[in-house]
Design a protein around this motif. Structure first.
Motif, PDB file in Angstrom:
ATOM      1  N   LEU A  31       2.435  -8.230   3.174  1.00 55.68           N
ATOM      2  CA  LEU A  31       2.009  -7.607   1.921  1.00 55.68           C
ATOM      3  C   LEU A  31       2.578  -6.210   1.683  1.00 55.68           C
TER       4      LEU A  31
ATOM      5  N   LYS B  98      -4.280  -8.843  10.690  1.00 58.48           N
ATOM      6  CA  LYS B  98      -3.226  -7.824  10.608  1.00 58.48           C
ATOM      7  C   LYS B  98      -1.825  -8.405  10.418  1.00 58.48           C
TER       8      LYS B  98
ATOM      9  N   TYR C  53      -0.174  -7.366   7.153  1.00 58.90           N
ATOM     10  CA  TYR C  53       0.563  -6.106   6.977  1.00 58.90           C
ATOM     11  C   TYR C  53       2.066  -6.347   6.872  1.00 58.90           C
TER      12      TYR C  53
ATOM     13  N   GLU D 112      -9.135  -3.957  -0.012  1.00 57.33           N
ATOM     14  CA  GLU D 112      -8.502  -2.979   0.876  1.00 57.33           C
ATOM     15  C   GLU D 112      -8.244  -3.640   2.217  1.00 57.33           C
ATOM     16  N   LEU D 113      -7.017  -3.556   2.678  1.00 58.30           N
ATOM     17  CA  LEU D 113      -6.663  -4.256   3.919  1.00 58.30           C
ATOM     18  C   LEU D 113      -6.682  -3.320   5.127  1.00 58.30           C
TER      19      LEU D 113
END
Lengths: 251, 299
Positions: free
Chosen positions: A83, A77, A80, A250-251
């Motif tokens: 990016l 995480k 986040y 997809e994160l």
């Protein structure tokens, strides 16, 4: 470019401030220094023992460092906070790769320096072949970092990513034997699979000139050129592939 | 031009052998400069919506535009700052270094002095060189806000910004958000705490199981969701309590210690009670919202 440099710098900072980095470095320096005692217990040439063990340690701990530092997962995480900024995702791949290669380079140079210092202290001559061997080990480590980053670009588990990279490292070292098996006609059933793997996986034998370096055998400049081009092209392909996959993940 | 224009977003995931719908044809328009609360219980699809707006994931179908730009475009990304629910920062990085990194990623050149000013504004100037992993949740949230200030983003996307914060942290965060709102920033935040939405938002939307239930503006939201309250007052005379009991939808009970406990239903005007407090020179001890009513909003 500024963004890539910043990501690379952050990657280096993260590891340079980590105790694990120094632990690995200290242990590897200790192992190189162990050749001082090993030479008393072996029948072989003293210089060969010291250099053989030194080069093997640089490779082993380089692989360990590459595996340990590089592998993250797409579920990390911290991504986040990076990016969601106005940067394309391949910046993260390139910056991260550059940072990790720098860490591996520092590790390689420190160990090479210790090996050189040890040779000086013991009065063992330093051959140019050893420089070539260290250079090719570094190229091999560059590929391993790229492989590790490739798996990290889509795998949700860092442990699985590490395991897959380790499998590639092992397979890459036995590719020549696989080719020999194929030419001997063994394993006809698996021939297409083995042939595909032979061309797909990195052939780390191309970077192994340790025997030549230690025994002062000549190393062809054409071999160095081939290994350099092969290594850099392989890294470039992996970085492009990783970037392509990561941009769609997809994160 | 809308700050955020969400058009028929549909998002589903494959879980083993079946497809799970997370967002079902979501349409939402956020105006520039407004504070918008995105409300819903856990699993309603709030975080998924925010991840789509930030470009971390892509919708199965539909589109999102930010100030008229496609969500994946560089122009859109430059206008947005995102603060996740549990902000995690790169390993072994200090607050100052993170802001430097953010400035570089936003391709902005900022001085050390400017970074120090930002940290001062969010109350982190004393821990500028400390590693972020030693920070509390509240400090991390404030650092996240600092990066938004640094980028001077027009749109702030905040995922549950108040969750896990202590009362002081909540107050600090609310004050920061109020300041940003006054500066004209668009704030889009998800929460399941109605009170936070009431305090900050111009409009709110309710999401349930991926579907948009209702969008309220502030006035209608307060009216339609005015919640039963309990008021505690000290020093009201028995006569005053008797007068209050004559009012519609109100039940006042005094006790021997002189404290009066008043239950107001949704339709009662609080100001009538306040007038009495002022007239009697009594002391207002507390006003609390009935928590059951909050749960009912998501039922």
């Amino acid at each position: 470019m500024q963004a890539i440099t910043s990501i690379a710098k952050t990657t280096v900072q993260a590891w340079v401030r980590d105790k694990t980095f120094y632990s690995i470095l200290i242990i590897s320096v200790f192992v190189v220094l162990c050749s001082l005692f090993l030479k008393e217990m072996t029948l072989g040439n003293r210089s060969q023992v010291v250099h053989d063990l030194g080069l093997a340690t640089i490779l082993f701990f380089g692989v360990f460092m590459s595996l340990f530092t590089t592998t993250v997962s797409v579920k990390d995480k911290t991504l986040y906070m990076i990016l969601t900024k106005p940067i394309p995702r391949f910046y993260w791949i390139v910056g991260n790769y550059a940072g990790h290669v720098f860490i591996v380079l520092v590790n390689t140079l420190v160990l090479a320096g210790v090996l050189y210092g040890l040779s000086e202290v013991l009065g063992i001559p330093w051959f140019s072949g050893l420089n070539y061997a260290i250079y090719l080990i570094f190229l091999e480590l560059m590929i391993i970092v790229a492989v590790s980053l490739f798996f990290s670009s889509f795998m949700t588990s860092a442990a699985l990513s590490k395991f897959c990279t380790l499998c590639v490292v092992v397979a890459g070292h036995i590719l020549e034997e696989t080719k020999n098996l194929l030419s001997a006609g063994a394993g006809e059933v698996f021939k297409p699979v083995l042939t595909a793997l032979y061309y797909l996986l990195p052939n780390f034998k191309a970077f192994d000139v340790k025997t030549e370096a230690v025994h002062q055998l000549p190393i062809e400049s054409s071999h160095l050129e081939f290994a350099s081009v092969y290594g850099l092209v392989y890294v470039a392909i992996l970085i492009i592939l990783s970037s392509w996959i990561f941009a769609r993940t997809e994160l | 031009m809308k700050a955020i224009d969400i058009n028929n977003i549909y998002k589903s995931y494959r879980v083993k052998f079946r497809r799970v719908t997370v967002l079902d044809n979501l349409c939402l328009q956020i105006r520039p400069g407004e504070a918008f609360g995105f409300l819903g219980s856990n699993g309603a699809g709030k975080t998924t919506t925010l991840k789509i707006i930030t470009g971390l994931i892509r919708p199965t179908s539909g589109s999102v535009q930010i100030f008229g730009h496609n969500v994946d475009s560089y122009k859109a990304r430059k206008l947005v700052s995102f603060l996740p629910e549990h902000p995690l920062f790169p390993k072994n990085i200090s607050a100052g270094e993170f802001l430097s990194l953010s400035a570089n990623l936003y391709q902005k050149s900022v001085s050390e002095q400017h970074i120090l000013q930002l940290l001062k504004r969010v109350g982190l100037e004393d821990v500028r060189t400390k590693r972020v992993e030693t920070f509390s949740k509240g400090m991390r949230q404030r650092l996240g806000i600092a990066q938004a200030l640094l980028a001077d983003s027009q749109l702030l996307l905040l995922d549950e910004p108040m969750s896990g914060l202590d009362p002081v942290g909540r107050k600090d965060m609310m004050e920061l958000l109020q300041e940003l709102k006054q500066e004209g920033k668009t704030i889009f935040f998800s929460t399941h705490i109605l009170n936070d939405a009431q305090l900050l938002c111009d409009r709110v939307a309710f999401l349930k199981k991926g579907k948009l239930l209702q969008v309220y503006d502030r006035k209608n939201f307060l009216k339609e969701n005015s919640l039963p309250r309990t008021v505690h007052i000290n020093g009201l005379s028995p006569e005053a309590i008797a007068v209050l009991n004559t009012l519609n939808g109100l039940e006042a009970k005094g006790n021997l210690e002189g404290t009066c406990h008043i239950d107001l239903d949704a339709d009662t005007e609080l100001w009538q009670v306040m007038e009495m407090v002022q007239k009697e020179k009594a002391q207002l001890l507390s006003i609390s919202i009935n928590p059951r009513a909050i749960e009912q909003q998501f039922a």
